[in-house]
Write an enzyme that holds these catalytic residues in place. Structure first.
Site, PDB file in Angstrom:
ATOM      1  N   PRO A 136       0.814  -1.218   0.000  1.00  0.00           N
ATOM      2  CG  PRO A 136      -0.730  -1.523   1.705  1.00  0.00           C
ATOM      3  CD  PRO A 136       0.575  -2.042   1.205  1.00  0.00           C
TER       4      PRO A 136
ATOM      5  CD  GLU B 175      -0.809  -6.195  10.550  1.00  0.00           C
ATOM      6  OE1 GLU B 175      -1.608  -7.146  10.422  1.00  0.00           O
ATOM      7  OE2 GLU B 175      -1.073  -5.040  10.162  1.00  0.00           O
TER       8      GLU B 175
ATOM      9  NE  ARG C 171      -4.939  -6.601 -21.762  1.00  0.00           N
ATOM     10  CZ  ARG C 171      -5.966  -7.133 -22.416  1.00  0.00           C
ATOM     11  NH1 ARG C 171      -6.441  -8.310 -22.065  1.00  0.00           N
ATOM     12  NH2 ARG C 171      -6.512  -6.513 -23.438  1.00  0.00           N
TER      13      ARG C 171
ATOM     14  CG  ASP D 207      -3.532  -0.365 -29.608  1.00  0.00           C
ATOM     15  OD1 ASP D 207      -3.385  -0.692 -30.789  1.00  0.00           O
ATOM     16  OD2 ASP D 207      -2.757  -0.715 -28.679  1.00  0.00           O
TER      17      ASP D 207
HETATM   18  N1  LIG Z   1      -2.911  -1.492  -2.516  1.00  0.00           N
HETATM   19  C1  LIG Z   1      -2.037  -2.486  -2.706  1.00  0.00           C
HETATM   20  O1  LIG Z   1      -1.390  -2.629  -3.740  1.00  0.00           O
HETATM   21  C2  LIG Z   1      -1.873  -3.468  -1.589  1.00  0.00           C
HETATM   22  C3  LIG Z   1      -0.791  -4.338  -1.577  1.00  0.00           C
HETATM   23  C4  LIG Z   1      -0.656  -5.257  -0.531  1.00  0.00           C
HETATM   24  C5  LIG Z   1      -1.617  -5.248   0.466  1.00  0.00           C
HETATM   25  N2  LIG Z   1      -1.553  -6.088   1.532  1.00  0.00           N
HETATM   26  C6  LIG Z   1      -0.356  -6.873   1.850  1.00  0.00           C
HETATM   27  C7  LIG Z   1       0.649  -5.942   2.494  1.00  0.00           C
HETATM   28  C8  LIG Z   1       1.857  -5.692   1.823  1.00  0.00           C
HETATM   29  C9  LIG Z   1       2.796  -4.827   2.408  1.00  0.00           C
HETATM   30  C10 LIG Z   1       2.542  -4.217   3.627  1.00  0.00           C
HETATM   31  C11 LIG Z   1       1.349  -4.446   4.280  1.00  0.00           C
HETATM   32  C12 LIG Z   1       0.393  -5.312   3.733  1.00  0.00           C
HETATM   33  N3  LIG Z   1      -0.829  -5.563   4.408  1.00  0.00           N
HETATM   34  C13 LIG Z   1      -0.921  -6.888   5.002  1.00  0.00           C
HETATM   35  C14 LIG Z   1      -2.310  -7.126   5.528  1.00  0.00           C
HETATM   36  O2  LIG Z   1      -2.752  -6.073   6.336  1.00  0.00           O
HETATM   37  C15 LIG Z   1      -2.759  -4.818   5.664  1.00  0.00           C
HETATM   38  C16 LIG Z   1      -1.384  -4.461   5.162  1.00  0.00           C
HETATM   39  N4  LIG Z   1      -2.669  -4.398   0.426  1.00  0.00           N
HETATM   40  C17 LIG Z   1      -2.794  -3.510  -0.579  1.00  0.00           C
END
Ligand SMILES: NC(=O)c1ccc(NCc2ccccc2N2CCOCC2)nc1
Length: 246
Positions: A89, A116, A154, A169
């Protein structure tokens, strides 16, 4: 292109790549996908891949060593250099430009976090870039990895036939797509715009462009600015808006 996915659920991403265009790209040898499970590299009889966070707080953090060993195994499986992408995230937001950039690499290693997340030292030592597929939280990085696998597959030469690449495209021109209709002409849900039945291909192309411009203006005006509209485009959009105002 070779993609290696580091995940506690490697079959999850493999399944997402088993169908349709992506599955076909695999069958054509345009894309090879390999999964590596950190648990296979975890020490001890509990084969731990996670531990409690220093500093306290809820949840668990993925350990350095099983991930590091899995990444090393993935790197060693093919001599070509790989770009390591952490699905997170906190990452750079994925868009089609970033997809094109990622698709240009010979190899990608996609690191999928659970719990986490991952010990920061592993990220600093092994990850080339963090990528986010959007501002929302998922239970793991696997769905984000599957999105990247699909989008880059793709773009591999030969993955799409002519019709499919035309559709690709149309999305890559930076505008939203026009509406689509097929038979029946008359239906209780409504009819079909007459221009599409006219057989006049210039009028049809113009109408479709106008619909794309109009819908983009209505739903995603932010995309309009960087779409590089021609004078003709602006006139079409003006007419679209005038028609709405009428
Ligand atoms: N938006 C995205 O690309 C996206 C990608 C992964 C993801 N989660 C795996 C994750 C990966 C890294 C850090 C925390 C977390 N999480 C683990 C579970 O708890 C919340 C945080 N979430 C959303």
């Amino acid at each position: 292109m070779r993609i290696d996915v580091i995940s506690l659920f490697p079959e999850f991403v493999a399944q997402c790549a088993a169908f349709g265009v992506v599955g076909r790209a695999g069958e054509r040898g345009l894309l090879s996908l390999h999964g590596w499970n950190p648990r296979d590299y975890a020490e001890g009889n509990y084969r731990r891949v996670d531990e409690r966070p220093f500093g306290g707080g809820p949840g668990m953090v993925m350990l350095i060593e099983p991930l590091r060993a899995a990444i090393r195994a993935a790197r060693a499986a093919d001599p070509a250099p790989a770009r390591v992408v952490y699905m997170s995230p906190q990452g750079v937001r994925l868009d089609q430009a970033k997809v094109r950039e990622l698709a240009a690499h010979e190899r990608l290693i996609l690191l999928c976090g659970r719990y986490e997340g991952v010990d920061e030292r592993l990220i600093q030592a092994e990850v080339d870039e963090d990528v986010s597929i959007g501002d929302y939280v998922l239970s793991g990085g696997e769905l984000a990895a599957a999105v990247i696998v699909d989008a880059v597959a793709r773009l591999q030469d030969g993955a799409l036939n002519d019709a499919e690449s035309a559709v690709q495209d149309s999305f890559e021109d930076g505008l939203l797509d026009c509406p689509h209709y097929t038979r029946p002409v008359e239906h209780e849900l409504g009819g079909v715009p007459a221009v599409l039945m006219s057989g006049n291909h210039a009028h049809i192309a113009r109408w479709r462009r106008q619909q794309s411009l109009g819908r983009t203006w209505q739903r995603r005006p932010d995309l309009l600015d960087e779409a590089g509209l021609s004078k003709a485009d602006r006139k079409l959009l003006e007419a679209y808006r005038a028609e709405l105002a009428a």
